[in-house]
Write a protein that holds these residues in place. Structure first.
Motif, PDB file in Angstrom:
ATOM      1  N   ILE A 186      53.065  24.859  43.370  1.00  0.00           N
ATOM      2  CA  ILE A 186      54.491  25.213  43.248  1.00  0.00           C
ATOM      3  C   ILE A 186      54.959  25.054  41.813  1.00  0.00           C
ATOM      4  CG2 ILE A 186      56.834  24.531  43.909  1.00  0.00           C
ATOM      5  CD1 ILE A 186      55.594  23.785  46.684  1.00  0.00           C
ATOM      6  N   LEU A 187      54.586  23.946  41.173  1.00  0.00           N
ATOM      7  CA  LEU A 187      54.988  23.734  39.793  1.00  0.00           C
ATOM      8  C   LEU A 187      54.329  24.749  38.858  1.00  0.00           C
ATOM      9  CD1 LEU A 187      55.157  19.885  39.175  1.00  0.00           C
ATOM     10  CD2 LEU A 187      57.020  21.501  39.484  1.00  0.00           C
TER      11      LEU A 187
ATOM     12  N   ASP B 151      65.267  26.272  43.732  1.00  0.00           N
ATOM     13  CA  ASP B 151      64.280  26.819  44.670  1.00  0.00           C
ATOM     14  C   ASP B 151      63.063  25.907  44.774  1.00  0.00           C
ATOM     15  OD1 ASP B 151      65.894  29.010  45.114  1.00  0.00           O
ATOM     16  OD2 ASP B 151      64.877  30.288  43.658  1.00  0.00           O
ATOM     17  N   VAL B 152      62.641  25.370  43.633  1.00  0.00           N
ATOM     18  CA  VAL B 152      61.480  24.463  43.629  1.00  0.00           C
ATOM     19  C   VAL B 152      61.772  23.234  44.476  1.00  0.00           C
ATOM     20  CG1 VAL B 152      60.058  22.952  42.184  1.00  0.00           C
ATOM     21  CG2 VAL B 152      60.632  25.263  41.397  1.00  0.00           C
ATOM     22  N   GLU B 153      62.957  22.651  44.301  1.00  0.00           N
ATOM     23  CA  GLU B 153      63.328  21.457  45.062  1.00  0.00           C
ATOM     24  C   GLU B 153      63.362  21.744  46.557  1.00  0.00           C
ATOM     25  OE1 GLU B 153      67.046  20.228  43.487  1.00  0.00           O
ATOM     26  OE2 GLU B 153      66.276  19.966  41.454  1.00  0.00           O
TER      27      GLU B 153
ATOM     28  N   LEU C 241      63.467  23.030  35.310  1.00  0.00           N
ATOM     29  CA  LEU C 241      62.547  24.148  35.422  1.00  0.00           C
ATOM     30  C   LEU C 241      63.321  25.431  35.701  1.00  0.00           C
ATOM     31  CD1 LEU C 241      59.971  22.526  37.850  1.00  0.00           C
ATOM     32  CD2 LEU C 241      59.614  22.924  35.427  1.00  0.00           C
TER      33      LEU C 241
ATOM     34  N   ALA D 242      56.204  27.857  39.000  1.00  0.00           N
ATOM     35  CA  ALA D 242      57.585  27.791  38.509  1.00  0.00           C
ATOM     36  C   ALA D 242      57.668  27.718  36.987  1.00  0.00           C
ATOM     37  CB  ALA D 242      58.295  26.576  39.110  1.00  0.00           C
TER      38      ALA D 242
ATOM     39  N   ALA E 203      64.502  28.217  37.977  1.00  0.00           N
ATOM     40  CA  ALA E 203      64.659  28.249  39.440  1.00  0.00           C
ATOM     41  C   ALA E 203      64.405  26.875  40.056  1.00  0.00           C
ATOM     42  CB  ALA E 203      63.735  29.292  40.059  1.00  0.00           C
ATOM     43  N   GLN E 204      64.904  25.802  39.400  1.00  0.00           N
ATOM     44  CA  GLN E 204      64.609  24.453  39.889  1.00  0.00           C
ATOM     45  C   GLN E 204      65.160  24.212  41.297  1.00  0.00           C
ATOM     46  OE1 GLN E 204      64.331  21.319  37.219  1.00  0.00           O
ATOM     47  NE2 GLN E 204      65.042  19.728  38.597  1.00  0.00           N
TER      48      GLN E 204
END
Length: 203
Positions: free
Chosen positions: A197-198, A160-162, A155, A201, A157-158
């Motif tokens: 969140i997803l 940041d997502v994690e 994704l 993103a 900015a993965q």
């Protein structure tokens, strides 16, 4: 030195098979004690007695009680996610969002079913003890890896997502243990958080 007067010794060398087996036995002994009586039930002496070793042996592998329980948390996380379902790009079925919410809800349900153990783990993992920093970092990186595996293609900015999802999961476990919120409420919270969140993103 520990409060008990024992010298803390950390292991930096590669462990032999016997040493690895002993370390696993110590982690399992701590897990059993935490499951039976929570955080207060886990003492280095009781862990040593349960594992059939001297207390000084425990300190050869673990700098403190919180260090040991953080390793219990890592083993718990590995067991819980061992049969993780991969996202569609890796051969699974369903959407990344569905896989992610399934994983988060599963963790919440398992944690709620082992609330005494979960409470002990959370107390240790959130400890200010500097001796757990490396073990805690490894645990959080493992959780991030498992979260990433459910999301498939990278994704924007993965990272940041994690990180945010990791904090959501930690908040969920604190809600279960310290705040004693109902399992259904906490599961709904992680489901909603993951979806939002997803959605934020994705392009």
């Amino acid at each position: 030195m520990t409060q008990d007067g024992d010298v803390r010794i950390t292991v930096t060398r590669t462990l032999s098979k016997d040493q690895q087996a002993r370390r696993v036995r110590l982690v399992e002994a701590a897990r059993q004690l935490a499951d039976e009586g929570g955080y207060v039930a886990v003492t280095m002496q009781d862990v040593a007695d349960r594992a059939g070793v001297a207390r000084a042996t425990v300190y050869r592998y673990f700098a403190s009680k919180d260090h040991l329980l953080t390793e219990v948390a890592a083993a718990w996380a590995r067991t819980m996610t061992a049969d993780i379902v991969l996202a569609p790009s890796a051969g699974g079925d369903g959407t990344p969002a569905q896989h992610l919410t399934d994983l988060l809800e599963r963790i919440v349900v398992v944690a709620a079913s082992e609330l005494t153990l979960t409470s002990a783990i959370i107390q240790a993992v959130t400890s200010p003890d500097p001796g757990i920093e490396d073990a805690r970092t490894e645990l959080f990186l493992f959780v991030r890896t498992r979260l990433a595996a459910t999301m498939g293609d990278e994704l924007p900015a993965q990272d940041d997502v994690e990180i945010v999802l990791g904090h959501v999961l930690l908040a969920a476990l604190v809600s279960l243990t310290a705040l004693r919120r109902p399992t259904e409420e906490v599961a709904a919270m992680v489901r909603t958080a993951a979806r939002l969140i997803l959605a934020g993103a994705l392009p």
